[in-house]
Design a protein around this motif. Sequence first.
Motif, PDB file in Angstrom:
ATOM      1  N   TYR A 103       0.790  -1.267   0.257  1.00 34.23           N
ATOM      2  CA  TYR A 103       0.201   0.152  -0.184  1.00 34.23           C
ATOM      3  C   TYR A 103       0.787   1.304  -0.079  1.00 34.23           C
ATOM      4  N   GLY A 104       2.102   1.137   0.669  1.00 35.44           N
ATOM      5  CA  GLY A 104       3.021   2.516   0.671  1.00 35.44           C
ATOM      6  C   GLY A 104       3.522   2.544  -0.513  1.00 35.44           C
ATOM      7  N   ALA A 105       4.406   1.748  -1.034  1.00 34.69           N
ATOM      8  CA  ALA A 105       5.229   1.780  -2.072  1.00 34.69           C
ATOM      9  C   ALA A 105       4.226   1.816  -3.451  1.00 34.69           C
ATOM     10  N   GLY A 106       3.160   1.506  -3.246  1.00 33.02           N
ATOM     11  CA  GLY A 106       2.157   1.506  -4.390  1.00 33.02           C
ATOM     12  C   GLY A 106       1.341   2.612  -4.694  1.00 33.02           C
ATOM     13  N   TYR A 107       1.729   3.592  -3.460  1.00 32.90           N
ATOM     14  CA  TYR A 107       0.800   4.870  -3.535  1.00 32.90           C
ATOM     15  C   TYR A 107       1.344   5.788  -4.855  1.00 32.90           C
ATOM     16  N   GLY A 108       2.678   5.774  -5.194  1.00 38.00           N
ATOM     17  CA  GLY A 108       3.258   6.705  -6.127  1.00 38.00           C
ATOM     18  C   GLY A 108       2.704   6.264  -7.538  1.00 38.00           C
ATOM     19  N   PHE A 109       2.474   4.976  -7.790  1.00 42.79           N
ATOM     20  CA  PHE A 109       2.211   4.426  -8.854  1.00 42.79           C
ATOM     21  C   PHE A 109       0.611   4.798  -9.132  1.00 42.79           C
ATOM     22  N   THR A 139       8.076   2.390  -8.901  1.00 43.81           N
ATOM     23  CA  THR A 139       7.630   1.452  -7.975  1.00 43.81           C
ATOM     24  C   THR A 139       8.384   0.332  -7.499  1.00 43.81           C
ATOM     25  N   ALA A 140       8.811  -0.351  -8.629  1.00 44.82           N
ATOM     26  CA  ALA A 140       9.450  -1.435  -8.676  1.00 44.82           C
ATOM     27  C   ALA A 140      10.840  -1.636  -8.061  1.00 44.82           C
ATOM     28  N   MET A 141      11.522  -0.232  -8.567  1.00 42.28           N
ATOM     29  CA  MET A 141      12.955   0.078  -7.834  1.00 42.28           C
ATOM     30  C   MET A 141      12.990   0.022  -6.218  1.00 42.28           C
ATOM     31  N   TYR A 142      11.823   0.698  -5.808  1.00 42.51           N
ATOM     32  CA  TYR A 142      11.757   0.773  -4.276  1.00 42.51           C
ATOM     33  C   TYR A 142      11.544  -0.865  -3.504  1.00 42.51           C
ATOM     34  N   VAL A 143      10.438  -1.386  -4.337  1.00 45.93           N
ATOM     35  CA  VAL A 143      10.017  -2.813  -3.746  1.00 45.93           C
ATOM     36  C   VAL A 143      11.171  -3.808  -3.945  1.00 45.93           C
ATOM     37  N   GLN A 145      14.412  -3.351  -4.024  1.00 48.22           N
ATOM     38  CA  GLN A 145      15.500  -3.247  -2.935  1.00 48.22           C
ATOM     39  C   GLN A 145      15.144  -3.664  -1.761  1.00 48.22           C
ATOM     40  N   GLU A 146      14.074  -3.326  -1.325  1.00 44.01           N
ATOM     41  CA  GLU A 146      13.447  -3.890   0.036  1.00 44.01           C
ATOM     42  C   GLU A 146      13.218  -5.261   0.046  1.00 44.01           C
ATOM     43  N   LEU A 147      13.044  -6.034  -1.041  1.00 43.59           N
ATOM     44  CA  LEU A 147      12.947  -7.529  -0.858  1.00 43.59           C
ATOM     45  C   LEU A 147      14.335  -8.103  -0.992  1.00 43.59           C
ATOM     46  N   MET A 148      15.220  -7.537  -1.771  1.00 37.22           N
ATOM     47  CA  MET A 148      16.583  -8.329  -1.846  1.00 37.22           C
ATOM     48  C   MET A 148      17.283  -7.549  -0.713  1.00 37.22           C
ATOM     49  N   TRP A 149      17.463  -6.419  -0.303  1.00 33.01           N
ATOM     50  CA  TRP A 149      18.632  -6.035   0.548  1.00 33.01           C
ATOM     51  C   TRP A 149      17.908  -5.415   2.013  1.00 33.01           C
ATOM     52  N   GLN A 150      16.634  -5.144   1.917  1.00 31.18           N
ATOM     53  CA  GLN A 150      15.986  -4.762   3.292  1.00 31.18           C
ATOM     54  C   GLN A 150      16.536  -3.252   3.401  1.00 31.18           C
ATOM     55  N   GLU A 151      17.181  -2.703   2.298  1.00 31.36           N
ATOM     56  CA  GLU A 151      17.312  -1.183   2.420  1.00 31.36           C
ATOM     57  C   GLU A 151      17.527  -0.668   0.967  1.00 31.36           C
ATOM     58  N   GLN A 152      17.564   0.665   0.859  1.00 32.89           N
ATOM     59  CA  GLN A 152      17.784   1.284  -0.560  1.00 32.89           C
ATOM     60  C   GLN A 152      18.977   1.609  -0.628  1.00 32.89           C
ATOM     61  N   ARG A 153      19.482   0.708  -1.655  1.00 28.18           N
ATOM     62  CA  ARG A 153      21.016   1.142  -1.876  1.00 28.18           C
ATOM     63  C   ARG A 153      21.116   2.107  -2.968  1.00 28.18           C
ATOM     64  N   ILE A 154      20.309   2.151  -3.782  1.00 24.66           N
ATOM     65  CA  ILE A 154      20.352   3.002  -5.038  1.00 24.66           C
ATOM     66  C   ILE A 154      18.971   3.910  -5.050  1.00 24.66           C
ATOM     67  N   VAL A 155      19.432   5.020  -5.033  1.00 21.49           N
ATOM     68  CA  VAL A 155      18.160   6.199  -4.837  1.00 21.49           C
ATOM     69  C   VAL A 155      18.331   7.120  -5.999  1.00 21.49           C
ATOM     70  N   PRO A 156      16.888   7.310  -6.487  1.00 21.59           N
ATOM     71  CA  PRO A 156      16.669   8.166  -7.850  1.00 21.59           C
ATOM     72  C   PRO A 156      16.815   9.591  -7.160  1.00 21.59           C
ATOM     73  N   LYS A 157      17.582  10.597  -7.555  1.00 29.46           N
ATOM     74  CA  LYS A 157      17.701  12.137  -7.027  1.00 29.46           C
ATOM     75  C   LYS A 157      17.317  12.954  -8.181  1.00 29.46           C
ATOM     76  N   PHE A 158      17.356  14.087  -7.898  1.00 29.38           N
ATOM     77  CA  PHE A 158      16.844  15.063  -8.860  1.00 29.38           C
ATOM     78  C   PHE A 158      17.611  16.567  -8.544  1.00 29.38           C
ATOM     79  N   SER A 159      18.172  17.118  -9.859  1.00 29.38           N
ATOM     80  CA  SER A 159      18.813  18.481  -9.482  1.00 29.38           C
ATOM     81  C   SER A 159      18.413  19.348 -10.792  1.00 29.38           C
ATOM     82  N   PHE A 160      18.526  20.378 -10.444  1.00 32.12           N
ATOM     83  CA  PHE A 160      17.867  21.481 -11.463  1.00 32.12           C
ATOM     84  C   PHE A 160      18.877  22.746 -11.427  1.00 32.12           C
ATOM     85  N   HIS A 161      19.056  23.236 -12.686  1.00 31.50           N
ATOM     86  CA  HIS A 161      19.600  24.623 -12.906  1.00 31.50           C
ATOM     87  C   HIS A 161      18.934  25.370 -14.024  1.00 31.50           C
TER      88      HIS A 161
END
Length: 292
Positions: A103-109, A139-143, A145-161
């Motif tokens: 329910y949580g991770a699926g919210y974004g989708f 959504t799959a990127m988050y889920v 990593q939680e299933l494989m590693w129980q943590e987020q090792r690779i995180v999408p980030k954003f920058s802007f100019h």
Amino acid sequence: MIITGGYSQSKVEAFLTPSDSLLTSRRNLVVVSEAVITSAALVGLHQLWYADYESSSFHFKNDNSHWLQLDKAGHVYAAYQLGRMSAELLAWSGVSKKDQLLYGAGYGFVFLTAVEVFDGHSAEWGFSWGDVAANAAGTAMYVSQELMWQEQRIVPKFSFHTTQYARQRPAVLGSGFGEQVVKDYNGQTYWLSANLRSFMPNSKLPKWFNVALGYGAEGMLSATTSSAVGLSLPDYERYRQFYISLDVDLTKISTPSSFLRTLFSIFNTIKIPAPTFEIRDSHGVKFHWFYF
């Protein structure tokens, strides 16, 4: 039994563990808050974004070639971060790990797919299966990593100019900084920030040390070169940009403050300015002392 400062370990643990009633209150607060915020966001979006455009019957649109796929990267990023934050809120309220992911991770989708339905009823856009696929990927990127590693090792980030392009077509790319952050794809960079210590637990690297790979593009005054025909726009060369940079995983910084941990979690969505190598499509390599 271990005694700590006159209190048994069991009493200390009981004091630090939220009661069932508190967790129920938190859970109700999260559910109600998300429902209210989501409803308000969708209503506001419909009024502010779609009201100026003609409505149409529901239709599909293939926009996979638009904006050199920067918009698709944005969908991956948004789906991941919305899902992550929702899952963390449910964890705070004591919800099981399974329900956090469901329910949580699926919210974004779900939220972004609702926005896609709005697109489907707008004559200006259309329902895009490419956008839905990008939402699912985030959504799959988050889920996964939680299933494989129980943590987020690779995180999408954003920058802007800010860029020169927005000034030349403000109606499409934004007339002010707030609009440009969302609309000017020329200034957006999307990153995958990897925590090296998570992959090499025996190394002496700081726990917060990350390396980030980024993607951007420039030269875009319209979605595609063909869509610019007849608009009397300057003929810029459209090209892709790839980046290698340093970064920080703010969630790996140890602190006893729950307030700081919350702030770190929120701001971990943004890539910090850092020395960066830029590899331009057919334009060679450029170094930036600080890139954002």
